[in-house]
Design an enzyme around this catalytic site. Sequence first.
Site, mmCIF file in Angstrom:
data_model
loop_
_atom_site.group_PDB
_atom_site.id
_atom_site.type_symbol
_atom_site.label_atom_id
_atom_site.label_comp_id
_atom_site.label_asym_id
_atom_site.label_seq_id
_atom_site.Cartn_x
_atom_site.Cartn_y
_atom_site.Cartn_z
ATOM 1 N N SER A 1 0.808 -1.226 0.000
ATOM 2 C CA SER A 1 0.000 0.000 0.000
ATOM 3 C C SER A 1 0.837 1.271 0.000
ATOM 4 C CB SER A 1 -0.919 0.011 1.210
ATOM 5 O OG SER A 1 -1.478 -1.248 1.401
ATOM 6 N N ARG B 1 8.023 6.436 -3.581
ATOM 7 C CA ARG B 1 8.250 7.191 -2.347
ATOM 8 C C ARG B 1 7.491 6.532 -1.208
ATOM 9 N NH1 ARG B 1 4.776 10.310 -5.448
ATOM 10 N NH2 ARG B 1 2.608 10.236 -4.757
ATOM 11 N N ASP C 1 -3.201 -1.780 -2.739
ATOM 12 C CA ASP C 1 -4.391 -2.193 -1.977
ATOM 13 C C ASP C 1 -5.695 -1.713 -2.618
ATOM 14 O OD1 ASP C 1 -3.817 0.422 -1.298
ATOM 15 O OD2 ASP C 1 -4.110 0.154 0.859
HETATM 16 MG MG MG Z 1 -5.988 -1.558 4.416
#
Ligand code: MG
Length: 516
Positions: free
Chosen positions: A152, A167, A205
Amino acid sequence: MSPVEWASRVAKEFEYNQQDVRQATRHFIKQMEEGLERDGATMNQIPSYVTAVPDGTETGLYLAVDLGGTNLRICSVNLHGDSTFSITQSKVAIPVSIITARYFSELFAYIAEQINIFLQHHHENLLQKYQDSKDSSPGHIQKRLLLGLTFSFTFEQQALNRGTLLRWTKGFNIPDAVGQDISAVFQTEIDKLNLPVLVVALVNDTVGALLARSYTSPGRTKTLLGAIFGTGTNGAYVEKMHNITKLIRSGKFAEGEMVINTEWGAFDDELLVLPTTPYDLAVDTESVHPGIQMYEKRISGMYLGEILRHTILALVSTTTSIDVPLDSKLNQQFAIDSSFLSMAAADDSTDLSMLRKQLNVSFNINASRELAEAVKILAVAIGDRAARLAGVAIAAIVLKSGRLSVSGCDEPSKPGGTPQPRNENHAGKPISTSLGRSHEKIDGQDIIDIGVDGSLFEFYPGFEDGIRSTLKDIDGIGYEGAKRIRFGLARDGSGVGAALVARMAEQESKLAGSTL
Ligand code: MG
Ligand code: ADP
C-alpha cells in the site's frame, strides 16, 4: 469567548461548500488526465497491468500478504468459484523498528519470518513436505504457493509482478528502498528461509479492493472503483486504454481497459483548491514528508486525529484557564487516534459522558460539559470535511468514466458547472467491454458499483453520507445520479484482491505457454 462559541467559529473554517466541491472536482479530473498523459504528474495514475476483473468463477488456493500502513496481514485465500471464498489469516502490528529500518531487505526478512510462522500454523503439511524433499526438479518447485503482495505504498509498476517504490508515505521511511525491485527483494528473503512460496503479483491495496469487490459484488454489476479510507487514502478505477496515452506511447497496449492506481493522496499537492486551515498547516509541517500527500492529510485516518489535536490545543489555551503540561499526551504528535473522532461524533448522551471520560483517561483533562461539547463540534467539523473531500475523488471518477450517461442518466448538466464527462460510449446502450459484465439496475438504470475498504469509512459515523452529500452537489451527478452509486465494503479486499491477481498472473503465464 466560550469554548462552544470558539469551536463553532473554527468549525466554519472546516466547512466545505458546494462551490468548493465543484471546483475541486473539476481540478481532480484535470489532474487525472495529466497523470494519464505523462509520468511525474501530481497524481501518478499508475497502470496496474490488470486488464481483466474477476467474475466470481475463479478458483484456487493462493497466499496474500498485505502490508498496510498499520498492520501486516498474512492470509491464505481459497477461492470457491461462486463469488465466495474462505480466508485464514494472521495479523500483526508492524514494529516501529521495521517502519524506519535502514535496509529494505530488513522489512522483507521480517515479513518472510511472519510467513514462516503462518505456514507452520496453518499449512504445516505443505511446508514440511516441501522442506523435507530433496527434489529440486521444476515439478517440485511448482508446488509452491503463489503469492500476491498487497503493497500500500506508491510504486511504479512494470508488469504484474514487477514494481519499484517511488516514495514512502504514511510515516514509513526506509531510505534504500526507493527504486528497488520490490518482488525480487521479497523473494530473496523468502528463499533464504526455503519457503514454498513464489511471489507472482504486486498489487496496490486499492486495486485489490476493486478486484475483491468485483469478485464478491451482488448481482453481476461491474465495479468501477476501489477506494481506501484507512491509515491513508487512495483509489483505483477502470480506465479505457485509449485514454492512457503514456502507456499507448510505449506501444505495449492499444485497446481494452486497464485498472489505474490513481495515487489520489497527492491530489492538489500545489494547494490550488484544497481547503487549508492553520491546523492543516501545523499537521503538515510536523509530518515526516511536509508538502506532499496534501489531500491524504485532510482525509485519512493517520491525520484526522492530528488535526483535531491541534484544534483542541488552541481551544484549551484560548478559552480555558487549563494549563496543558508540556509532557501532556495532548502535546504528543499522533496522541489522538482518528477513532477518537468517531467516538466523539457518536456520543449523543446529554452530558457527553463518554467523550468526557475519554478526555480524562487519555489526556488528563477534566472537561466540563461545555468543553466536551466544543471538542465534539471540532471533531465533527474535521470528520465531516474529510467525508465531503473524499466525495470529490469519487465524483470525479464517476464523471470521467461516463457511466452515468450510459443508460441515459436524466440529470442534465447545468451551465457553468463541472466539465462534461467525456462520453465515449454509445449513449443508451450498455457497454460491454473486457472488464465489463452485464449491469444491475436501479429504477431501470445501471448501478455504479464502488468497493470501499478502510476503518475510517467503516466506522466514522456518516462518512458515506458525507460522500453522498458531495455527489449530490456535483453537476452531472446530482440526486438522481447519486442514487445509482452503490458503495459496498470490500472487507478483506487486499487479501482476496491479491489472491485474485496472483491467479491472474498464473493464467497469463499459462496463456503465454510458460509455467511459473
Ligand atoms: Mg488496508
Ligand atoms: P490500514 O489502512 O493499515 O489498512 P485500516 O483500514 O484499519 O488499516 O485503517 C487504520 C486507520 O483507521 C488508522 O489510522 C485508525 O486511526 C483509523 N481508525 C480505526 N478505527 C477507527 C474508527 N473507529 N473511526 C475512525 N477511524 C478509525
